[in-house]
Design a protein around this motif. Structure first.
Motif, PDB file in Angstrom:
ATOM      1  N   GLU A  31       0.812  -1.208   0.000  1.00 38.03           N
ATOM      2  CA  GLU A  31       0.000   0.000   0.000  1.00 38.03           C
ATOM      3  C   GLU A  31       0.852   1.268   0.000  1.00 38.03           C
ATOM      4  O   GLU A  31       0.344   2.347  -0.267  1.00 38.03           O
ATOM      5  N   PHE A  32       2.131   1.156   0.332  1.00 39.51           N
ATOM      6  CA  PHE A  32       3.002   2.316   0.455  1.00 39.51           C
ATOM      7  C   PHE A  32       3.929   2.425  -0.732  1.00 39.51           C
ATOM      8  O   PHE A  32       4.274   1.434  -1.371  1.00 39.51           O
ATOM      9  N   ASP A  33       4.362   3.644  -0.998  1.00 36.35           N
ATOM     10  CA  ASP A  33       5.343   3.811  -2.065  1.00 36.35           C
ATOM     11  C   ASP A  33       6.733   3.480  -1.529  1.00 36.35           C
ATOM     12  O   ASP A  33       6.907   3.164  -0.351  1.00 36.35           O
ATOM     13  N   GLU A  34       7.722   3.531  -2.393  1.00 42.36           N
ATOM     14  CA  GLU A  34       9.078   3.133  -2.025  1.00 42.36           C
ATOM     15  C   GLU A  34       9.675   4.022  -0.934  1.00 42.36           C
ATOM     16  O   GLU A  34      10.441   3.549  -0.091  1.00 42.36           O
ATOM     17  N   ILE A  35       9.326   5.296  -0.941  1.00 38.09           N
ATOM     18  CA  ILE A  35       9.837   6.224   0.077  1.00 38.09           C
ATOM     19  C   ILE A  35       9.294   5.844   1.444  1.00 38.09           C
ATOM     20  O   ILE A  35      10.042   5.730   2.419  1.00 38.09           O
ATOM     21  N   GLU A  36       7.996   5.633   1.524  1.00 38.38           N
ATOM     22  CA  GLU A  36       7.378   5.254   2.799  1.00 38.38           C
ATOM     23  C   GLU A  36       7.923   3.925   3.299  1.00 38.38           C
ATOM     24  O   GLU A  36       8.211   3.764   4.484  1.00 38.38           O
ATOM     25  N   ALA A  37       8.093   2.963   2.389  1.00 33.56           N
ATOM     26  CA  ALA A  37       8.622   1.655   2.774  1.00 33.56           C
ATOM     27  C   ALA A  37      10.057   1.780   3.291  1.00 33.56           C
ATOM     28  O   ALA A  37      10.438   1.116   4.265  1.00 33.56           O
ATOM     29  N   ALA A  38      10.850   2.653   2.667  1.00 33.95           N
ATOM     30  CA  ALA A  38      12.233   2.853   3.127  1.00 33.95           C
ATOM     31  C   ALA A  38      12.248   3.420   4.538  1.00 33.95           C
ATOM     32  O   ALA A  38      13.024   2.967   5.394  1.00 33.95           O
ATOM     33  N   PHE A  39      11.391   4.391   4.807  1.00 36.58           N
ATOM     34  CA  PHE A  39      11.365   4.989   6.152  1.00 36.58           C
ATOM     35  C   PHE A  39      10.770   4.032   7.184  1.00 36.58           C
ATOM     36  O   PHE A  39      11.163   4.078   8.349  1.00 36.58           O
ATOM     37  N   LEU A  40       9.860   3.161   6.782  1.00 40.19           N
ATOM     38  CA  LEU A  40       9.350   2.150   7.703  1.00 40.19           C
ATOM     39  C   LEU A  40      10.483   1.206   8.115  1.00 40.19           C
ATOM     40  O   LEU A  40      10.648   0.894   9.298  1.00 40.19           O
ATOM     41  N   GLY A  41      11.278   0.774   7.160  1.00 38.81           N
ATOM     42  CA  GLY A  41      12.416  -0.090   7.470  1.00 38.81           C
ATOM     43  C   GLY A  41      13.418   0.600   8.384  1.00 38.81           C
ATOM     44  O   GLY A  41      13.949  -0.005   9.323  1.00 38.81           O
ATOM     45  N   LEU A  42      13.656   1.870   8.142  1.00 40.22           N
ATOM     46  CA  LEU A  42      14.577   2.633   8.977  1.00 40.22           C
ATOM     47  C   LEU A  42      14.035   2.773  10.397  1.00 40.22           C
ATOM     48  O   LEU A  42      14.759   2.584  11.380  1.00 40.22           O
ATOM     49  N   ALA A  43      12.742   3.064  10.518  1.00 39.07           N
ATOM     50  CA  ALA A  43      12.119   3.201  11.842  1.00 39.07           C
ATOM     51  C   ALA A  43      12.166   1.882  12.604  1.00 39.07           C
ATOM     52  O   ALA A  43      12.431   1.858  13.809  1.00 39.07           O
ATOM     53  N   ARG A  44      11.925   0.790  11.920  1.00 41.19           N
ATOM     54  CA  ARG A  44      11.992  -0.524  12.582  1.00 41.19           C
ATOM     55  C   ARG A  44      13.403  -0.819  13.075  1.00 41.19           C
ATOM     56  O   ARG A  44      13.590  -1.379  14.143  1.00 41.19           O
ATOM     57  N   PHE A  45      14.392  -0.433  12.287  1.00 41.85           N
ATOM     58  CA  PHE A  45      15.772  -0.617  12.726  1.00 41.85           C
ATOM     59  C   PHE A  45      16.046   0.219  13.971  1.00 41.85           C
ATOM     60  O   PHE A  45      16.650  -0.261  14.930  1.00 41.85           O
TER      61      PHE A  45
END
Length: 139
Positions: A31-45
């Motif tokens: 449901e998210f674009d690549e930018i949102e997915a990148a920041f989700l991965g960063l936040a999880r880290f």
């Protein structure tokens, strides 16, 4: 929640519920674009660095300009302020030869260019809001 993660959530509030929902997020990522997915991965880290890993290649492939600068700023802040790994930071954004002036240097530069300003006059105008805000405040 860590400060760096909170800054991501301020930009992408829809990611907050996915931070802890690892099992159901696989389908939701579509449901998210690549930018949102990148920041989700960063936040999880940021939230679980022992469990989650983050591939810097994601930043290279999916972010540019302001988004890339924001992500790199978050990474720097995370390691400086939220881990014990950088105890005495030596990196500074101010480099030798930077074009930053103190109030006195700025007044001298204006005087060289034919405008009659001394430090006191410039400070008074600054206090009254007649001079633009500084790019950087130290101390």
């Amino acid at each position: 929640m860590k400060k760096t993660t909170q800054r991501i959530i301020e930009k992408f509030p829809m990611l907050e519920e996915l931070l802890s929902d690892y099992d159901n997020s696989g389908g939701a990522l579509g449901e998210f674009d690549e930018i949102e997915a990148a920041f989700l991965g960063l936040a999880r880290f940021f939230e679980s660095p022992g469990k989650e890993s983050f591939d810097l290649g994601t930043l290279y492939r999916h972010l540019d300009n302001d988004w890339l600068e924001f992500a790199l700023e978050l990474i720097t802040d995370y390691f400086r302020e939220e881990t014990y790994l950088i105890q005495k930071p030596s990196y500074s954004i101010i480099k030798d030869g930077s074009d930053f002036y103190s109030l006195t240097q700025f007044a001298e530069e204006l005087s060289k260019r034919g405008l009659r300003y001394d430090r006191q006059k410039l400070n008074l105008y600054f206090e009254r809001g007649k001079v633009p805000q500084p790019d950087l405040v130290v101390g």
